[in-house]
Motif scaffolding. Structure first.
Motif, PDB file in Angstrom:
ATOM      1  N   ALA A 166       0.834  -1.203   0.000  1.00  0.00           N
ATOM      2  CA  ALA A 166       0.000   0.000   0.000  1.00  0.00           C
ATOM      3  C   ALA A 166       0.873   1.260   0.000  1.00  0.00           C
ATOM      4  O   ALA A 166       0.575   2.236  -0.697  1.00  0.00           O
ATOM      5  CB  ALA A 166      -0.934  -0.014   1.208  1.00  0.00           C
ATOM      6  N   ASP A 167       1.954   1.234   0.774  1.00  0.00           N
ATOM      7  CA  ASP A 167       2.870   2.378   0.804  1.00  0.00           C
ATOM      8  C   ASP A 167       3.518   2.626  -0.558  1.00  0.00           C
ATOM      9  O   ASP A 167       3.829   3.772  -0.906  1.00  0.00           O
ATOM     10  CB  ASP A 167       3.977   2.141   1.832  1.00  0.00           C
ATOM     11  N   LEU A 168       3.742   1.551  -1.306  1.00  0.00           N
ATOM     12  CA  LEU A 168       4.460   1.658  -2.586  1.00  0.00           C
ATOM     13  C   LEU A 168       3.527   1.833  -3.779  1.00  0.00           C
ATOM     14  O   LEU A 168       4.001   2.023  -4.914  1.00  0.00           O
ATOM     15  CB  LEU A 168       5.317   0.409  -2.802  1.00  0.00           C
ATOM     16  N   GLU A 169       2.227   1.773  -3.560  1.00  0.00           N
ATOM     17  CA  GLU A 169       1.260   1.767  -4.666  1.00  0.00           C
ATOM     18  C   GLU A 169       1.433   2.963  -5.592  1.00  0.00           C
ATOM     19  O   GLU A 169       1.487   2.819  -6.824  1.00  0.00           O
ATOM     20  CB  GLU A 169      -0.159   1.724  -4.112  1.00  0.00           C
ATOM     21  N   GLU A 170       1.536   4.146  -5.025  1.00  0.00           N
ATOM     22  CA  GLU A 170       1.676   5.347  -5.853  1.00  0.00           C
ATOM     23  C   GLU A 170       2.983   5.320  -6.634  1.00  0.00           C
ATOM     24  O   GLU A 170       3.028   5.713  -7.804  1.00  0.00           O
ATOM     25  CB  GLU A 170       1.599   6.595  -4.982  1.00  0.00           C
ATOM     26  N   ARG A 171       4.029   4.836  -5.998  1.00  0.00           N
ATOM     27  CA  ARG A 171       5.328   4.771  -6.677  1.00  0.00           C
ATOM     28  C   ARG A 171       5.285   3.773  -7.831  1.00  0.00           C
ATOM     29  O   ARG A 171       5.851   4.022  -8.906  1.00  0.00           O
ATOM     30  CB  ARG A 171       6.413   4.372  -5.673  1.00  0.00           C
ATOM     31  N   PHE A 172       4.627   2.635  -7.626  1.00  0.00           N
ATOM     32  CA  PHE A 172       4.468   1.679  -8.724  1.00  0.00           C
ATOM     33  C   PHE A 172       3.755   2.351  -9.901  1.00  0.00           C
ATOM     34  O   PHE A 172       4.143   2.183 -11.064  1.00  0.00           O
ATOM     35  CB  PHE A 172       3.660   0.467  -8.266  1.00  0.00           C
TER      36      PHE A 172
ATOM     37  N   LYS B 221       8.892  -2.655 -14.261  1.00  0.00           N
ATOM     38  CA  LYS B 221       9.168  -1.443 -13.498  1.00  0.00           C
ATOM     39  C   LYS B 221      10.053  -1.808 -12.301  1.00  0.00           C
ATOM     40  O   LYS B 221       9.874  -2.852 -11.684  1.00  0.00           O
ATOM     41  CB  LYS B 221       7.875  -0.799 -12.981  1.00  0.00           C
ATOM     42  N   ARG B 222      10.986  -0.916 -11.967  1.00  0.00           N
ATOM     43  CA  ARG B 222      11.879  -1.120 -10.829  1.00  0.00           C
ATOM     44  C   ARG B 222      12.141   0.231 -10.150  1.00  0.00           C
ATOM     45  O   ARG B 222      12.336   1.236 -10.819  1.00  0.00           O
ATOM     46  CB  ARG B 222      13.232  -1.712 -11.273  1.00  0.00           C
ATOM     47  N   PHE B 223      12.189   0.223  -8.832  1.00  0.00           N
ATOM     48  CA  PHE B 223      12.632   1.402  -8.087  1.00  0.00           C
ATOM     49  C   PHE B 223      13.189   0.952  -6.741  1.00  0.00           C
ATOM     50  O   PHE B 223      12.853  -0.112  -6.227  1.00  0.00           O
ATOM     51  CB  PHE B 223      11.509   2.435  -7.906  1.00  0.00           C
ATOM     52  N   GLY B 224      14.086   1.787  -6.194  1.00  0.00           N
ATOM     53  CA  GLY B 224      14.796   1.411  -4.982  1.00  0.00           C
ATOM     54  C   GLY B 224      14.500   2.324  -3.808  1.00  0.00           C
ATOM     55  O   GLY B 224      13.413   2.891  -3.697  1.00  0.00           O
ATOM     56  N   SER B 225      15.507   2.467  -2.922  1.00  0.00           N
ATOM     57  CA  SER B 225      15.442   3.275  -1.703  1.00  0.00           C
ATOM     58  C   SER B 225      14.158   3.034  -0.913  1.00  0.00           C
ATOM     59  O   SER B 225      13.484   3.967  -0.485  1.00  0.00           O
ATOM     60  CB  SER B 225      15.620   4.774  -2.016  1.00  0.00           C
ATOM     61  N   LEU B 226      13.835   1.763  -0.691  1.00  0.00           N
ATOM     62  CA  LEU B 226      12.545   1.417  -0.097  1.00  0.00           C
ATOM     63  C   LEU B 226      12.437   1.823   1.364  1.00  0.00           C
ATOM     64  O   LEU B 226      11.322   1.983   1.888  1.00  0.00           O
ATOM     65  CB  LEU B 226      12.288  -0.083  -0.237  1.00  0.00           C
ATOM     66  N   LEU B 227      13.558   2.008   2.042  1.00  0.00           N
ATOM     67  CA  LEU B 227      13.499   2.393   3.447  1.00  0.00           C
ATOM     68  C   LEU B 227      12.936   3.795   3.640  1.00  0.00           C
ATOM     69  O   LEU B 227      12.457   4.127   4.726  1.00  0.00           O
ATOM     70  CB  LEU B 227      14.882   2.296   4.087  1.00  0.00           C
TER      71      LEU B 227
END
Length: 288
Positions: free
Chosen positions: A34-40, A56-62
């Protein structure tokens, strides 16, 4: 629980991969997604054959989901990772946190070994351990991770027959763990829905990580981490004296103020400190 971890570590050493079932509660995974939904939604598709044009890929998840720390610092996962890596380093380090979304129509990824990003000798040590956390169930049809069992034993073979690969079904809450020396690759997605997952990897503490943690988590970010997490992302020295700031542990950067002038302080392994002390005593004539 330690015996169970020894069993998992044994399977990892034997096969090059293992599945740690029900490693976290499903609610933790749902919250992170849910926290990552917008980023996805906002992240563009990758460019290039390796990353995948339908991925799709993105980092810095912390910094994107506070609960990502639950995965990065999972104590039983860390115990398994340390069994694999600590023979070749004093401390492990965070190599990568990355969210991955493989879209319908994606082709299988090129089989590869993640350790090959480092040009050191292969076969005599392990460089990293990967932990894949599914956000959606991984299957053969939706692009689950392909793995070549035992491929870590013959690392001079760059490619193995596709029919020898396995795609374990892994559910949210499970952790798929595999060595950096294990041949693997994302699968092709023949399903109508995206396949989502998170990969967190750990490397030898003296290596340059895939994701440059000190830039991803600069001091103004890392000072809000727990001391253990800050050390994991690089705010700790790897003895002897590696990764220092003005001859001191880089954790000094996480304080409210950093002095302009600092004394360099030895950070030696116990055996090195003993050898240095013996040498000093010999110079002072205290030993014959």
């Amino acid at each position: 629980m330690s015996a169970a971890m020894d069993c998992q570590a044994g399977a990892l050493a034997r096969d090059g991969w293992c599945v740690f079932g029900r490693a976290v509660d499903l609610a933790v995974i749902s919250g992170i997604e849910a926290d990552l939904e917008e980023r996805f939604a906002e992240t563009p598709l990758c460019e290039g054959v390796f990353y995948g044009a339908r991925t799709k890929r993105f980092g810095s998840l912390l910094t994107r989901s506070p609960a990502a720390e639950r995965l990065v610092m999972h104590p039983l996962i860390l115990e398994i990772v340390e069994q694999m890596l600590l023979p070749w380093c004093e401390r492990i380090a965070l190599n990568l946190t990355q969210a991955i979304e493989i879209h319908p129509g994606a082709l299988p990824q090129l089989p590869h070994r993640d350790q090959d990003m480092w040009q050191g000798p292969k076969g005599s040590l392990e460089y990293l351990v990967n932990v894949m956390w599914p956000l959606t169930t991984f299957t053969f049809d939706n692009g689950g991770t392909r793995l070549w069992t035992g491929s870590h034993f013959d690392q001079d073979v760059p490619v193995l027959p596709e029919q020898e690969s396995l795609v374990p079904t892994v559910q949210p809450g499970d952790a798929l763990i595999f060595l950096g020396s294990t041949l693997h690759g994302g699968g092709g997605n023949a399903s109508p829905a995206p396949r989502r997952g998170i990969v967190i990897s750990y490397c030898l503490g003296w290596l340059k990580p895939f994701e440059l943690q000190w830039l991803v988590y600069p001091p103004q970010i890392a000072r809000h981490f727990s001391p253990e997490l800050a050390a994991m992302v690089g705010y700790a020295q790897h003895r002897p004296n590696l990764g220092n700031v003005e001859g001191q542990c880089p954790s000094i950067l996480l304080g409210d103020t950093v002095p302009d002038h600092l004394p360099a302080i030895d950070a030696l392994r116990p055996d090195q400190a003993e050898a240095a002390d013996l040498f000093l005593r010999s110079q002072l004539g205290e030993v014959g």
